[in-house]
Design an enzyme around this catalytic site. Sequence first.
Site, mmCIF file in Angstrom:
data_model
loop_
_atom_site.group_PDB
_atom_site.id
_atom_site.type_symbol
_atom_site.label_atom_id
_atom_site.label_comp_id
_atom_site.label_asym_id
_atom_site.label_seq_id
_atom_site.Cartn_x
_atom_site.Cartn_y
_atom_site.Cartn_z
ATOM 1 N N GLN B 171 0.813 -1.222 0.000
ATOM 2 C CA GLN B 171 0.000 0.000 0.000
ATOM 3 C C GLN B 171 0.845 1.271 0.000
ATOM 4 O OE1 GLN B 171 -3.076 0.137 -0.656
ATOM 5 N NE2 GLN B 171 -3.558 -2.050 -0.457
ATOM 6 N N SER B 188 3.185 -4.662 -5.155
ATOM 7 C CA SER B 188 2.340 -5.157 -6.231
ATOM 8 C C SER B 188 2.064 -4.006 -7.199
ATOM 9 C CB SER B 188 1.032 -5.675 -5.628
ATOM 10 O OG SER B 188 0.119 -5.978 -6.642
ATOM 11 N N ALA B 189 2.365 -4.215 -8.493
ATOM 12 C CA ALA B 189 2.309 -3.097 -9.447
ATOM 13 C C ALA B 189 0.911 -2.512 -9.598
ATOM 14 C CB ALA B 189 2.837 -3.558 -10.806
ATOM 15 N N HIS B 190 -0.120 -3.339 -9.537
ATOM 16 C CA HIS B 190 -1.442 -2.749 -9.810
ATOM 17 C C HIS B 190 -1.983 -1.930 -8.648
ATOM 18 C CE1 HIS B 190 -4.513 -5.990 -8.355
ATOM 19 N NE2 HIS B 190 -3.437 -6.012 -7.624
ATOM 20 N N CYS B 306 -20.297 -9.901 6.408
ATOM 21 C CA CYS B 306 -21.295 -10.302 5.417
ATOM 22 C C CYS B 306 -20.773 -10.090 3.988
ATOM 23 C CB CYS B 306 -22.588 -9.532 5.626
ATOM 24 S SG CYS B 306 -22.342 -7.780 5.856
#
Lengths: 72, 364
Positions: B171, B188-190, B306
Amino acid sequence: MSDPEILDCRGLRCPLPVIELARRLPELPVGAVLRVLADDPAAAVDIPAWCRMRGQEYVGANGSGYDVRRLI
Amino acid sequence: MSTYFDAAAAAPLHPVARQALIAALDDGWLDPGKLYSQARRARQLLDAARGSMAESLGVRDDELHFCANGTEAAALAVRGGLAGRRRFGVTFVHSAVEHSAVLQAAAGESVPVDRLGRVDLDAFSTAVKAPGVALAALMSANHEVGTVQPVDEAAALCADAGVPLYVDAAQSAGWGQLPSGWSLLSASAHKWGGPPGVGVLVVRKGTRWLDPRPTAQPPNLPAVVAAAASLRAVQNTATAAAARLAPLVERVRTTVAATVPDVEVVGDPVNRLPHLVTFSCLYVDGEALLHALDRQGFAVSSGSSCTASTLRPSHVLEAMGVLSHGNVRISLHRETTSEEVDRFLAVLPGVVAELRAQAGVSGL
């Protein structure tokens, strides 16, 4: 101390156990303990959080029940 | 009108990533591992991407490993870090709020966090000093509530104990300065606007790490090129982007607390990510809230039980001891406008009030 009142919320999904607790607790005298029976895993988080937000006392977990004392 | 507020799951593809991806599809489709001369161009592209990304992350070229995604990078960090230190111990110490990709990589000893989601450094210190600890993990910042962890302090404690520290920076990568003092890091690249399908693992020189894979897979070259180009682009504008988005997040935190009754805004109010904000609405079903916001054109995420396939509340909210139902996480990105945030803030009180009225819990 007498046995606590029982509120059976087994089978109810969150937020329903917390809603039932919020409805029932004000009907008890100040100082009384309500034992909420709940099997939804979120109840273990949400019942203590509700007590903190509402100024009530979370006494602790007891088997499948969560004990709450009315303070206000 | 549709507004995307889930950048912490996947950020919209950065224009630089799109450009680099298209160019690399033309130029980088060859297997860079082959020896014929045509493959040289692909090798050059891979080397350049590696060099660029290493520079953006402030590490050496040969410390970088590319893999299939952030989840795989986290698993490689944990399993490889444990395997490399088997001689010294088997215990994996981690904060209670690590990403599930880290928690699922190996069983470990969980260190508690406070109500704001910040790790208990005294407990962390005790845990890493115990005999037989092979690896410790502390994320740079939490993906659900935005709390930035005291990684520099944790790294110093680990160094004293002689235990390598793994940092899940998924993040934080692309949002400015990364923490220091760690041995392993993943991203993480995305999450920074690169394409999906690129995980990054950094293994610092001198770290005992054993690659748990029988053979390392060849990298997805066009995606790696696009990931490197977009990381460079977002790093260049990170300070300005954070300076623009952090006040929007602050506006959400204060306005939601003021306009929605019985709401708990969670996460550290100060030491937090600039683009992510989370709150829980008492007596509201998280799934119903998510769908109601979707009908109003807002894509948001929720940590409520939920909305999870497991029907368990988020382990992060659980560890913090905050309300888990009626939970909403919104995460902004570089294209998010002030108007979008204001429209969300205008719509939210009515949406929550209506759900409470339908459930018969108004004024409870």
